[in-house]
Design a protein around this motif. Structure first.
Motif, short mmCIF file in Angstrom:
data_model
loop_
_atom_site.label_atom_id
_atom_site.label_comp_id
_atom_site.label_asym_id
_atom_site.label_seq_id
_atom_site.Cartn_x
_atom_site.Cartn_y
_atom_site.Cartn_z
N GLU A 14 0.82 -1.21 0.00
CA GLU A 14 0.00 0.00 0.00
C GLU A 14 0.85 1.26 0.00
OE1 GLU A 14 -2.31 -0.42 3.51
OE2 GLU A 14 -3.25 -2.30 2.87
N PHE A 15 2.16 1.12 0.21
CA PHE A 15 3.04 2.28 0.39
C PHE A 15 3.62 2.78 -0.94
CE2 PHE A 15 7.48 3.61 0.89
CZ PHE A 15 7.30 4.78 1.61
N PHE A 75 8.89 -5.20 4.04
CA PHE A 75 8.35 -3.89 3.67
C PHE A 75 8.90 -3.42 2.31
CE2 PHE A 75 8.31 0.75 3.69
CZ PHE A 75 7.02 1.04 4.10
N ILE A 76 10.21 -3.60 2.12
CA ILE A 76 10.85 -3.15 0.87
C ILE A 76 10.29 -3.93 -0.32
CG2 ILE A 76 13.02 -3.03 -0.40
CD1 ILE A 76 12.73 -0.98 1.85
N MET A 77 10.16 -5.26 -0.20
CA MET A 77 9.63 -6.04 -1.32
C MET A 77 8.19 -5.65 -1.61
SD MET A 77 9.93 -8.04 -3.76
CE MET A 77 11.62 -8.57 -3.52
N GLY A 78 7.41 -5.39 -0.59
CA GLY A 78 6.04 -4.93 -0.81
C GLY A 78 6.00 -3.62 -1.57
N SER A 79 6.89 -2.68 -1.21
CA SER A 79 6.91 -1.38 -1.88
C SER A 79 7.40 -1.49 -3.33
CB SER A 79 7.81 -0.40 -1.11
OG SER A 79 9.15 -0.84 -1.11
N ILE A 80 8.27 -2.47 -3.62
CA ILE A 80 8.72 -2.69 -5.00
C ILE A 80 7.58 -3.25 -5.84
CG2 ILE A 80 10.24 -4.09 -6.46
CD1 ILE A 80 12.35 -3.88 -4.22
N ILE A 81 6.89 -4.27 -5.32
CA ILE A 81 5.77 -4.87 -6.05
C ILE A 81 4.65 -3.85 -6.24
CG2 ILE A 81 3.96 -6.65 -5.90
CD1 ILE A 81 5.98 -8.46 -4.56
N ALA A 82 4.55 -2.89 -5.32
CA ALA A 82 3.50 -1.86 -5.42
C ALA A 82 3.64 -1.01 -6.68
CB ALA A 82 3.53 -0.97 -4.18
#
Length: 748
Positions: free
Chosen positions: A87-88, A259-266
């Motif tokens: 979501e970020f 958190f970093i992987m989530g922000s990349i996929i975002a």
């Protein structure tokens, strides 16, 4: 026998872990039902349920092993932060305006300092006080979004500022996790160690972001036709866990990697789909985490520290409201929006738990800090909706009580601050040059370090191994060296500055600095693989080759850059989100609404609706699927599912939201669902003979679709056709009514 013994041991070790997970999920399920009914945030329900199910109460089922709860809590943190990262996105951070940044940073600095001072005043240790300040500085995204939804204020102007501030707080929270880990390990606040940690974090964040955006969206796009929902979910979780392992190996917390992987996929075009697939996993492990947090609370500690809980709660509510409001005022917001922003951010939440968990895991904080933070979060969860609801009334009352001179000066400052938008040409050029230097320096450094660690050892024993490794590394970094040293940035602005003689020296100095850094990296690379003398000779050759092939390097770099930018902008090009675009300095702003599927407005033209004349609302655009109708004319119609972007003040937006709600068609209450069926009936009632099909329909509600008379069949008979005795009719109608007609002869 040995196999049975091994199986028994496995069962013995497995049983507490599984039974505790079952207890966690059972308490989470009960909390969901109760707090959904009470219309309270589920996070609070999870905490209380976990608190009651902990091993401190005998009258509820209790956990058997605290270590297994800690294991589930750690797993929950990983998946919770992965979903927060989705979501970020770093791109959102780059788009956050100065208003949100100033608001967030002012609040974080103030609350960190005041939290530390309060801890010291209460006689706590230095480490407890530092962690207290850190936990109080981060607001809760989950609680705020839930409160905004319940209160229906998402269209208001201050909401955009709050969301921007939350984005800044998220990245600061990640930075805090790293800094607090460093402080905890060294057990002292060392300026050099903190600076080293910050630089290390920035280095890896940029490398992960650049490399991730360059590679991951490409892989997902190439394999798009092969990916089912199941495969996409598995691959997403696999990438998350791989980044967790990588982050742990380079000295960061596993939560940071998630958190970093989530922000990349975002940033990928598959982000919405992945977010949808991850939602059940997020809900599951989010519940596991928050229930586990509740289970780790000792009620005896809360009783002993009731006074500190009360003091810290008051400090949180008043301190965060005051500091956030002041930060918004400082950024140039009017008094009303500043107060609304400040009172919305007056709580702590999920990141505060994670920071408190870090202190407990590293064994650097006292046992009482964790339950105190959870108790403060629970109380501020209750107070947040009331603070948001009454913030506008409080702002009006404050404006009435304040000296008129103060109010006038605040309004004047707000107008002047919003009017200052121009940035000098020199600032544009300097900012672009510094960005160019930092990004390419980090990329080149990372490639050289990776080469020296993995490539050089693998070819060290071969003939000309060092030469081969150096040449391969130089080829890889060549486009980036060219961009660092010679690429022209902001060409038009530089030409304008060059015409002004006073900037020529500064421009030449920038060029010289960039070329010097490029030469340094070439020398640094060659010195790793060769002796200084050989490195110097090779450096001269490299510079010559560097000058011979500038066009090729230019093409190669632009190819890499275009690929990266395409991946970065793919999602934005697919769906542009302008939900919180502000039009400063006046109170008018943009907000998005959706026309309901069962709205009375559907099918009507803008001229028929008189929206502008009645409410003062202007429609900026209508988005219908992939089509965007900019500045629609009065003849444009609204259709179900249309997204409309309207421009107005808070009051106008609120009125328009009520207008949309009032025009939603609600299904009739107490109406039983009906099932339409096809039945065959015989006309045996004289009341229906010599009656038309239309009259039959009026009395029974059934539609006659066919008649069989004297062996002849009539399909779709006219409504004027007269029914005769012994006709066989096929009737479509309500199942219950048809059953009644079948039980008895046809009657009127």
């Amino acid at each position: 026998m040995i196999a049975l013994t091994a199986a028994a041991e496995t069962t013995h070790h497995l049983q507490p872990l599984i039974s505790d997970l079952g207890l966690i999920l059972m308490t989470a399920g009960i909390a969901v039902l109760i707090f959904k009914k009470m219309k309270q945030p589920l996070v609070l329900g999870y905490l209380i349920a976990g608190f009651l199910a902990g091993n401190h109460f005998d009258f509820f089922p209790s956990i058997t092993d605290m270590k297994s709860v800690e294991v589930w809590a750690e797993i929950g943190v990983i998946f919770l932060l992965f979903s927060l990262g989705l979501e970020f996105s770093f791109k959102k951070l780059m788009k956050v305006g100065g208003t949100s940044s100033i608001t967030a940073i002012t609040q974080i600095l103030f609350m960190t300092l005041i939290g530390y001072c309060v801890g010291q005043w209460m006689g706590w240790s230095k480490m407890d006080s530092i962690f207290l300040g850190a936990t109080l500085s981060i607001s809760s995204t989950t609680i705020i979004i839930r409160a905004f939804d319940e209160l229906g204020v998402k269209g208001k102007k201050f909401v955009g500022i709050v969301f921007g501030a939350l984005i800044v707080e998220d990245i600061v929270a990640i930075l805090m996790l790293v800094l607090l880990s460093t402080i905890a390990v060294s057990n002292e606040v060392s300026g050099g160690a903190l600076l080293q940690s910050v630089l290390k974090l920035v280095f890896f964040l940029i490398i992960w972001f650049l490399g991730g955006i360059f590679i991951i969206p490409t892989i997902l796009k190439k394999a798009k036709h092969l990916l089912t929902d199941e495969m996409l979910l598995i691959i997403s979780l696999a990438m998350c866990l791989m980044m967790v392992i990588f982050a742990a190996n380079v000295g960061f917390s596993p939560a940071l990697g998630a958190f970093i992987m989530g922000s990349i996929i975002a940033e990928t075009t598959q982000a919405e789909k992945i977010e949808h697939l991850i939602q059940p996993v997020k809900d599951l492990f989010g519940a596991v985490f928050f229930v586990s947090v509740g289970m780790l609370i000792n009620p005896a500690t809360l009783i002993d520290f009731a006074i500190p809980v009360l003091i810290i709660t008051l400090v949180t509510i008043f301190g965060k409201s005051l500091s956030s409001s002041f930060g918004a005022l400082l950024s140039g917001q009017p008094l009303k929006q500043s107060v609304q922003t400040g009172m919305s951010l007056a709580q702590i939440g999920e990141f505060s738990f994670i920071i408190a968990t870090l202190g407990m895991t590293l064994k650097v904080t006292s046992d009482f800090l964790y339950p105190i933070i959870v108790a403060v979060s629970a109380i501020t969860t209750f107070t947040t909706p009331f603070l948001i609801k009454y913030s506008e009334s409080f702002a009006h009352a404050l404006e009435q009580k304040m000296p008129k001179k103060w109010v006038k000066n605040i309004n004047r400052y707000s107008v002047n601050a919003q009017a200052i938008k121009s940035v000098s040409t020199w600032q544009i050029v300097l900012r672009s040059s510094i960005t160019q230097i930092i990004l390419h320096t980090i990329i080149i450094t990372a490639i050289i370090l990776l080469s020296s660690k993995f490539v050089a050892p693998s070819v060290a024993d071969t003939r000309f191994g060092n030469t081969l490794a150096a040449l391969l590394t130089l080829v890889i970094i060549a486009p980036f060296l060219w961009a660092l040293s010679l690429r022209r940035v902001k060409v038009d602005e530089v030409e304008r500055l060059w015409e002004e003689r006073k900037y020529r020296g500064a421009l030449l100095m920038l060029i010289l600095i960039r070329m010097s850094i490029g030469l340094f990296f070439v020398g640094f690379l060659l010195n790793i693989f060769f002796s200084p003398t050989v490195a110097f000779v090779a450096l001269i050759i490299a510079i010559a080759a560097y000058q011979i092939f500038p066009k090729k390097l230019n093409e190669q770099y632009h190819k890499i850059e275009n690929h990266f930018l395409k991946n970065l902008n793919d999602r934005e090009n697919k769906k542009i989100d302008r939900r919180y675009a502000n039009l400063m300095p006046w109170d008018g702003h943009m907000s998005i609404f959706e026309i309901g599927k069962e709205s009375n407005l559907a099918g009507k033209t803008l001229e028929e609706l008189h929206i502008r004349e009645q409410m003062g609302i202007n429609i900026a655009y209508i988005r219908r699927g992939e089509i965007t109708i900019a500045i629609p004319t009065k003849t444009e119609r609204l259709f179900p599912g249309d997204e409309i972007c309207v421009i107005g003040t808070d009051a106008q937006i609120t009125e328009f939201n009520k207008y949309l709600t009032q025009n939603e068609i609600e299904p009739p209450k107490n109406v039983e669902e009906s099932e339409v069926v096809l039945r065959q009936l015989e006309v045996s009632n004289e009341d229906f003979t010599e009656k038309s099909i239309g009259q039959f329909r009026g009395k029974t509600g059934g539609m006659v679709v066919g008649i069989e008379r004297n062996g002849n069949r009539i399909l779709n008979p006219e409504s004027s056709l007269i029914l005769q005795l012994n006709d066989i009719i096929w009737v479509v109608g309500d199942k219950k009514k048809m059953a009644e007609l079948l039980k008895k002869p046809l009657r009127s």
